[in-house]
Design a protein around this motif. Structure first.
Motif, PDB file in Angstrom:
ATOM      1  N   GLU A 111     -18.603   9.678  -7.945  1.00  0.00           N
ATOM      2  CA  GLU A 111     -17.597   9.056  -7.090  1.00  0.00           C
ATOM      3  C   GLU A 111     -16.178   9.351  -7.544  1.00  0.00           C
ATOM      4  OE1 GLU A 111     -16.342   4.697  -5.302  1.00  0.00           O
ATOM      5  OE2 GLU A 111     -18.019   4.877  -6.719  1.00  0.00           O
ATOM      6  N   GLN A 115     -13.330  11.842  -5.571  1.00  0.00           N
ATOM      7  CA  GLN A 115     -12.032  11.371  -5.090  1.00  0.00           C
ATOM      8  C   GLN A 115     -10.889  12.163  -5.719  1.00  0.00           C
ATOM      9  OE1 GLN A 115     -12.551   7.304  -6.158  1.00  0.00           O
ATOM     10  NE2 GLN A 115     -13.520   6.742  -4.201  1.00  0.00           N
ATOM     11  N   ASP A 142      -4.284   6.907  -4.401  1.00  0.00           N
ATOM     12  CA  ASP A 142      -4.577   5.479  -4.522  1.00  0.00           C
ATOM     13  C   ASP A 142      -6.072   5.203  -4.490  1.00  0.00           C
ATOM     14  OD1 ASP A 142      -3.557   2.741  -4.635  1.00  0.00           O
ATOM     15  OD2 ASP A 142      -4.378   2.560  -2.595  1.00  0.00           O
ATOM     16  N   ARG A 143      -6.849   6.123  -3.928  1.00  0.00           N
ATOM     17  CA  ARG A 143      -8.299   5.926  -3.854  1.00  0.00           C
ATOM     18  C   ARG A 143      -9.005   6.291  -5.151  1.00  0.00           C
ATOM     19  NH1 ARG A 143      -8.975   8.809   2.058  1.00  0.00           N
ATOM     20  NH2 ARG A 143      -8.136   7.088   3.323  1.00  0.00           N
ATOM     21  N   SER A 177       0.839  -1.200   0.000  1.00  0.00           N
ATOM     22  CA  SER A 177       0.000   0.000   0.000  1.00  0.00           C
ATOM     23  C   SER A 177       0.875   1.252   0.000  1.00  0.00           C
ATOM     24  CB  SER A 177      -0.902   0.002   1.230  1.00  0.00           C
ATOM     25  OG  SER A 177      -0.121   0.170   2.410  1.00  0.00           O
ATOM     26  N   VAL A 189      -2.004   8.278  -0.393  1.00  0.00           N
ATOM     27  CA  VAL A 189      -3.212   7.527  -0.057  1.00  0.00           C
ATOM     28  C   VAL A 189      -4.407   8.067  -0.832  1.00  0.00           C
ATOM     29  CG1 VAL A 189      -4.786   6.944   1.814  1.00  0.00           C
ATOM     30  CG2 VAL A 189      -2.326   6.864   2.208  1.00  0.00           C
ATOM     31  N   SER A 190      -4.507   9.385  -0.973  1.00  0.00           N
ATOM     32  CA  SER A 190      -5.624   9.981  -1.711  1.00  0.00           C
ATOM     33  C   SER A 190      -5.577   9.603  -3.187  1.00  0.00           C
ATOM     34  CB  SER A 190      -5.581  11.506  -1.555  1.00  0.00           C
ATOM     35  OG  SER A 190      -5.706  11.880  -0.201  1.00  0.00           O
TER      36      SER A 190
END
Length: 1012
Positions: A399, A403, A388-389, A367, A385-386
């Motif tokens: 959606e 993101q 990866d979403r 991750s 992390v953002s």
């Protein structure tokens, strides 16, 4: 600590990779070379770890932990336990007086000291002590003990040639040596009763040491010796001390020796004169006392020799230990910090991966959050992390776009200072920090040395704290002793060492290989300009932003995402509640600095309301002036215009002074005069000091806005002498508003204010004639030419306007014109006094003379309310020298503390009032994190606290009816009330939409459906 605690598969080299040739497109991965110091220190640590592991297991490890726990317990005991070798208290000494007969008593203690110089010029003392010891019948004693000092003022005294006699017969002695003392036991071998004669002989050296002479300020060789030594728990009835030295040594004395005897606060002394029957070629001084003295008394003699009379030895080793030993824990902590840094750099360094790595597009199977911990990239973790979403495939609807917006906002925050606390907190305390260890990518070092780094610092810190507390009760040996600094520095060093040991998480072999894969992704991203060209859904994008500068990566990716979104406005709102923008940083930073700034202001700016001014010359702060009394004073000052146009006041002071030689210090005389007014120097200089017509030595020093003069007599004066002082004010005029800067300030004038005698001056009022009770008055005379006198706007004697109702501290200064003094004189307090003024305007000069005389009982005259002197105002420009700019700057600085305190109070009131209004209306801005709430939570309370500290400082020494107290006291009270009310009304529980607490007990009923 070493590779020995790593799994075998991780510590083994990558043989397959090493066997093959490095591909042409590979990138060499060279590890940085460590500095020689880090390599050396780390090598020692590795060797120590290996030796400890070979000599023990869990038992040794536990033993080391127990050892440091014991050290910590010792530190706690030093910190809160009893004081070791505590000085005798008043109760100890007084109680011993009641039990003086429980031990033997010295009917007489006689000591002969023969002082000489050896071939090397060092002081040598041959000592013979004769003790007439009386042993009561109910006391079971077989002898006596004498405690001699072996260390004194950094010198090793080295007692030697010790012998003793008991009742005229030689007797063996038992010697017990301590760190700084030597105990001599003279034992008869049988119980002693009645009177016995004890003689003790020994030799000591280097009793003298360099010191600053209080009287002259020069360096002397000082011999100040307590004949009883470190301990004398016996009572005695007679004392006879003789000090004999060659004549050539006696000639080096700068003044007669002094002998003294004291018990608690009771004591006395005398200046010693040479004995008439001194041996040929020698001089003997004698100190004699025939009074009964309780135990624990002190008897000493003081001799001041010319500097260089004796050759001084180097400091003894034990003195070095005593001086620097107390900071050994601090030094050990500093050394531990070096070793911890070396361990972090070398012994706890990351494991090696391959010698090379390849650029790659495919990200590793981990991750982005774990990858951030592998690379050590806390600032970019949230952005990774953002990213990866974001769905890798196009998604219809809201959606995917939402993101992307979240990622764009995260990109805006990445690398910014305001996001640093939030990013570091998430990185250090998130679950990923534990997961990266659990996955075997990083490891927690294990071993004896790491245990020591975690256990030793707090133990050493506690020992340092305890030593500081213990030594606070003792005489400080070290020249430099900063207990607060030692406590703070030891605490910081201990925290740093423990943090290094606790936070170290070196990469394992697997982690090192993963890091190389991530570096390959970073290289690929740079080559393809992935962060600039995208797309944002590229699988490598979350990992690419972890490399390089986080701020640059955030800006590049943010621009890419905003371009993909097609609407820059959608990225707004990127500042989260925990984000500290520049405005919030400034507000919080300025609020935190308020109190330190006030402390600095208090240290640097004099208190403008400090009505009690202590003058060293009149408060007996100058050595030797305690028993010096002035019997009469005659002071003459003359104002002229200098060649450069400056106002010049030439003054001659004549005193009849009574010197008392009963003090332990050389009698001196001191006086003090103003030399700085509103930031403008008066150019005061002392021209001459004469005693009985002969030039006398003197010293001058600055004391605030005054110049302090004190004599530097070497000889011991006694009786009445005539003292004359000449001084000059080279630039006596200074700029000032005509009415002293009141609400209706007048034009600037050139003021000459000559204070012949300043506040708190007094003389003894001793009668010159015991039969008639008459004595010479204090007389002040002032002269000025008619030409200058005609230019004066006003002139006269300084006085106070006592007609107002305000406090004495606020009485304005005014003048009584020459020739109008009638009877009393405001500013001079005594029971009954006469004031006589004469004015003579002949010979082209105005001469005003003021005489103050006590008329009954010879009561002392004291200047209590204001200075005694004259004041003249001239039109601006009359003299050269007055500086209007310096005046304004000085007055602005004087008003600064009041202005700052009142400003802080008004600031707190304004913020508190705004908070109350917002809280009553329950406006969201009062509850959300932001600048306004920072003002409520940080600025208002700290401003109120800082204002309170300033208020206490400003009003600490002023009378209760001083007008400044309500001026800043009531606003302070209002500020405290409004601040507390604002904090209560804007507490988070009252925020709009916040859930109300159920009246029922928690868990007694479920939350109704549809409610949050």
């Amino acid at each position: 600590m070493t590779r020995q605690d790593r799994p075998d598969d991780e510590s083994a080299p990558d043989r397959s990779a090493a066997a093959g040739a490095m591909p042409a497109e590979a990138i060499a991965d060279e590890r940085p070379r460590h500095t020689p110091l880090w390599s050396l220190l780390s090598g020692w640590l590795l060797g120590l770890e290996a030796w400890l592991r070979s000599h023990g297991g869990r038992g040794l490890r536990r033993g080391i932990r127990v050892f440091w726990a014991a050290v910590a317990a010792a530190g706690v005991w030093l910190l809160i336990g009893p004081v070791i070798n505590a000085p005798l208290t008043l109760d100890d000494i007084t109680s011993s007086a009641g039990s003086a007969t429980d031990d033997w008593i010295a009917r007489e203690f006689a000591a002969d000291y023969r002082i000489s110089r050896d071939d090397d010029g060092r002081l040598r003392a041959e000592v013979e002590e004769r003790i007439d010891a009386f042993f009561p019948h109910d006391v079971d004693e077989t002898g006596i003990e004498r405690v001699l000092a072996t260390e004194y003022e950094g010198h090793a005294l080295e007692p030697s040639a010790i012998s003793a006699e008991l009742d005229g017969e030689p007797v063996a002695v038992e010697i017990e040596r301590g760190p700084t003392t030597l105990t001599v036991a003279i034992d008869a071998g049988e119980r002693l009763t009645g009177d016995h004669d004890v003689v003790l002989r020994y030799r000591m050296q280097d009793l003298a040491y360099p010191a600053d002479d209080e009287a002259t300020g020069t360096t002397v060789d000082l011999l100040e010796w307590d004949v009883f030594g470190p301990s004398w728990p016996q009572a005695f009835a007679g004392l006879d001390v003789a000090i004999t030295m060659p004549d050539e040594l006696a000639d080096e004395l700068i003044r007669p020796p002094r002998g003294a005897l004291a018990w608690l606060l009771v004591g006395g002394g005398e200046w010693l004169e040479p004995e008439a029957d001194s041996p040929a070629g020698s001089t003997t001084f004698r100190l004699v006392n025939d009074q009964n003295i309780p135990p624990h008394a002190q008897a000493w003699f003081t001799m001041s020799f010319e500097s260089g009379t004796f050759t001084m030895p180097p400091n003894s080793p034990w003195f070095i230990v005593q001086t620097f030993g107390p900071v050994v824990p601090l030094v050990l902590l500093a050394v531990a910090l070096l070793f911890a840094l070396a361990a972090r750099a070398v012994a706890w360094a990351d494991a090696r991966g391959r010698p090379w790595f390849l650029a790659r597009h495919d990200p590793p199977d981990t991750s982005p959050a774990i990858a951030a911990h592998v690379l050590g990239a806390p600032l970019a973790m949230e952005l990774a992390v953002s990213l990866d979403r974001i769905p890798s495939k196009p998604v219809r609807g809201v959606e995917g776009r939402a993101q992307r917006i979240d990622a764009a906002r995260a990109a805006r925050r990445t690398g910014r200072l305001g996001n640093l606390p939030r990013a570091l907190a998430r990185y250090w305390f998130g679950a990923e920090r534990r997961a990266v260890v659990a996955d075997g990518l990083r490891r927690v070092p294990r071993g004896f040395v790491r245990d020591a780094f975690l256990a030793a610092p707090p133990a050493l810190m506690l020992v340092q704290w305890g030593l500081v507390r213990q030594l606070s009760h003792q005489t400080t040996l070290s020249i430099v002793w900063w207990p607060v600094a030692f406590v703070l520095v030891s605490t910081v060093l201990a925290a740093l060492v423990m943090w290094i040991a606790w936070s170290s998480r070196p990469l394992t072999r697997r982690g090192a290989l993963l890091k190389q894969d991530l570096l390959g992704v970073e290289v690929y991203a740079e080559r393809t300009q992935l962060l600039d060209r995208g797309p944002a859904t590229d699988p490598a994008m979350p990992y690419a932003v972890l490399g390089g500068d986080a701020g640059s990566s955030g800006r590049r990716v943010g621009a890419l995402l905003e371009a993909e979104l097609g609407d820059v406005e959608l990225a707004k709102g990127w500042q989260t509640p925990g984000y500290l923008g520049w405005a919030r940083l400034l507000v919080i930073g300025a609020s935190v600095l308020l109190l330190p700034a006030m402390i600095v202001l208090m240290a640097r700016v004099p208190n403008p309301y400090d009505t009690y001014r202590e003058y060293a010359a009149y408060d007996q702060d100058v050595p030797g002036t305690l028993w010096t009394n002035v019997e009469s004073a005659d002071i003459v000052g003359e104002l002229t215009r200098g060649a450069d146009g400056a106002a010049v006041v030439e003054v001659t002071e004549r005193y009849t002074v009574a010197f008392d030689d009963s003090s332990s210090q050389v009698p001196q005389f001191a006086n003090q005069w103003p030399d700085l007014v509103d930031g403008q120097s008066l150019g005061l200089r002392v021209d001459a000091v004469r005693l009985d017509g002969a030039d006398a030595p003197y010293l001058t020093t600055r004391d605030g806005d005054t110049l302090l003069m004190r004599t530097a007599f070497t000889e011991v004066l006694s009786g009445t002498h005539d003292l004359e002082i000449d001084y000059t004010l080279g630039s006596a005029a200074f700029a000032v508003p005509g009415d002293d800067g009141g609400p209706r300030s007048g034009p600037i004038v050139d003021r000459v204010r000559w204070a012949a005698l300043i506040e708190d001056w007094h003389y003894s009022g001793l009668w010159r004639d015991p039969e008639t009770h008459e004595f010479a008055p204090t007389r002040v005379e002032f002269r000025i030419g008619e030409e200058l006198s005609a230019l004066a706007l006003q002139s006269g004697w300084i006085t106070l306007d006592t007609s107002g109702d305000g406090p004495a501290a606020q009485w304005p200064e005014t003048v009584v014109p020459f020739g109008e003094v009638d009877g009393g004189y405001p500013g001079v307090e005594l029971s009954e006094h006469g004031t006589e003024e004469t004015v003579d305007e002949s010979d082209g000069e105005l001469t005003a003379s003021l005489a103050l005389e006590d008329t009954e009982y010879g009561l002392p005259l004291q200047i209590t309310a204001d200075d005694l002197g004259v004041r003249l105002d001239f039109p601006a420009g009359t003299f050269t020298g007055p500086d209007e700019r310096a005046m304004h700057e000085s007055r602005a600085i004087a008003a600064l503390p009041f202005t700052v305190v009142l400003g802080l109070e008004l600031l707190a009131i304004a913020i508190g009032a705004a908070g109350i209004l917002v809280g009553l209306r329950r406006a969201p801005m009062g509850f959300r994190r932001g600048v306004f709430r920072d003002l409520l939570v940080w600025t208002a309370p700290l401003a109120t606290l800082t204002a309170f500290v300033g208020f206490v400082w400003l009003t600490g020494d002023i009378p209760a009816d001083h007008p400044v107290i309500p001026q800043i006291g009531w606003p302070l009270l209002v500020a405290a009330v409004t601040t507390v009310a604002a904090l209560v009304l804007t507490r988070r529980g009252r925020a709009p939409g916040a859930p109300r607490r159920s009246k029922a007990r928690a868990g007694s009923a479920s939350t109704p459906k549809g409610r949050s």
